[in-house]
Write a protein that holds these residues in place. Structure first.
Motif, PDB file in Angstrom:
ATOM      1  N   GLU A 223       2.653 -38.137 -31.497  1.00  0.00           N
ATOM      2  CA  GLU A 223       1.462 -38.144 -32.347  1.00  0.00           C
ATOM      3  C   GLU A 223       1.464 -39.362 -33.266  1.00  0.00           C
ATOM      4  OE1 GLU A 223      -2.153 -36.951 -33.538  1.00  0.00           O
ATOM      5  OE2 GLU A 223      -0.949 -35.912 -32.022  1.00  0.00           O
ATOM      6  N   LYS A 226       0.368 -42.353 -31.306  1.00  0.00           N
ATOM      7  CA  LYS A 226      -1.063 -42.305 -31.078  1.00  0.00           C
ATOM      8  C   LYS A 226      -1.829 -42.788 -32.329  1.00  0.00           C
ATOM      9  CE  LYS A 226      -2.632 -38.486 -29.318  1.00  0.00           C
ATOM     10  NZ  LYS A 226      -3.103 -37.077 -29.233  1.00  0.00           N
ATOM     11  N   LYS A 229      -1.512 -46.588 -32.672  1.00  0.00           N
ATOM     12  CA  LYS A 229      -2.378 -47.298 -31.717  1.00  0.00           C
ATOM     13  C   LYS A 229      -3.820 -47.258 -32.172  1.00  0.00           C
ATOM     14  CE  LYS A 229       0.403 -46.746 -27.513  1.00  0.00           C
ATOM     15  NZ  LYS A 229       0.449 -46.148 -26.152  1.00  0.00           N
TER      16      LYS A 229
END
Length: 232
Positions: A223, A226, A229
């Motif tokens: 997570e 993510k 990013k």
């Protein structure tokens, strides 16, 4: 919700150096154990105080004396087997803890009931009954224990994810982390049917904690990646 291991077997002698419990204390504990078993198997409404007192080898009046009434006894059953929420939270929510330390503390307190042997099964059956035939205690449990512990874990995850405020992503992650342990606790019969050796002793149960920490750590790191990013 963190049920604590409990042992209220009054057949065993007091440990050396400990003051023996009074007859009143033993009577109260016998009533609690008998009530837990009957409430777990029959539910609150179908269990009478007479049944409880007979199973405990006590007078019906003892229930009024120690617990007030059947509802008071029912509530005492839950209170005697559950650790206070602040104690559970303190095991995983400390500002100096690493992510791994927080996850280890979280799973240790969550999996503790499985270490209680037959008492663990009794407690889980009692909670199943309350969820299926609610008396109001389940709602209290959610408000007083489950919600504070969930929010504390969300706070821990938010810190390690670098979030200024908790987000839906942090809540989803907390639910997933809890869910892995709940599958073992609630689905204990399934695990025992498929791989009984994985829950056969306190040592094998302790191994679950180590593995769950690793799984949860991987979820948090995924997570976090993510989120990073998304900011790039």
């Amino acid at each position: 919700m963190n049920p604590k291991p409990t042992s209220i077997d009054t057949s065993q002698p007091a440990e050396e150096g400990r003051k023996p419990r009074s007859d009143g204390e033993q009577s109260r504990e016998r009533l609690l154990l008998a009530a837990m078993r009957l409430f777990a198997s029959q539910g609150f409404s179908k269990t009478s105080t007479r049944e409880i007192s007979q199973a405990a080898g006590a007078n019906v009046a003892a229930i009024s004396y120690y617990f007030g009434d059947k509802a008071g006894l029912y509530q005492a059953c839950f209170g005697s087997m559950c650790s206070p929420s602040p104690e559970n939270i303190a095991m995983f929510d400390q500002p100096h803890f690493t992510l791994r330390q927080s996850l280890e503390g979280f799973y240790r307190q969550m999996m503790a009931p499985l270490m209680a042997g037959e008492d663990a099964q009794l407690l889980l059956r009692l909670f199943y009954r309350e969820m299926l035939e609610p008396t109001g205690l389940w709602e209290q449990e959610i408000q007083n224990n489950i919600m504070p512990e969930h929010l504390a874990m969300v706070g821990v995850l938010s810190r390690h994810l670098g979030l200024e405020q908790p987000t839906d992503a942090a809540h989803r992650l907390a639910y997933a982390i809890v869910g892995m342990a709940l599958q073992i606790m609630i689905g204990r019969d399934v695990v025992n049917a498929i791989t009984p050796h994985m829950l056969e002793s306190t040592d094998t149960i302790a191994h679950w904690v180590d593995h769950l920490v690793g799984y949860a750590e991987a979820l948090v790191n995924a997570e976090k990646l993510k989120l990073q990013k998304g900011k790039a």
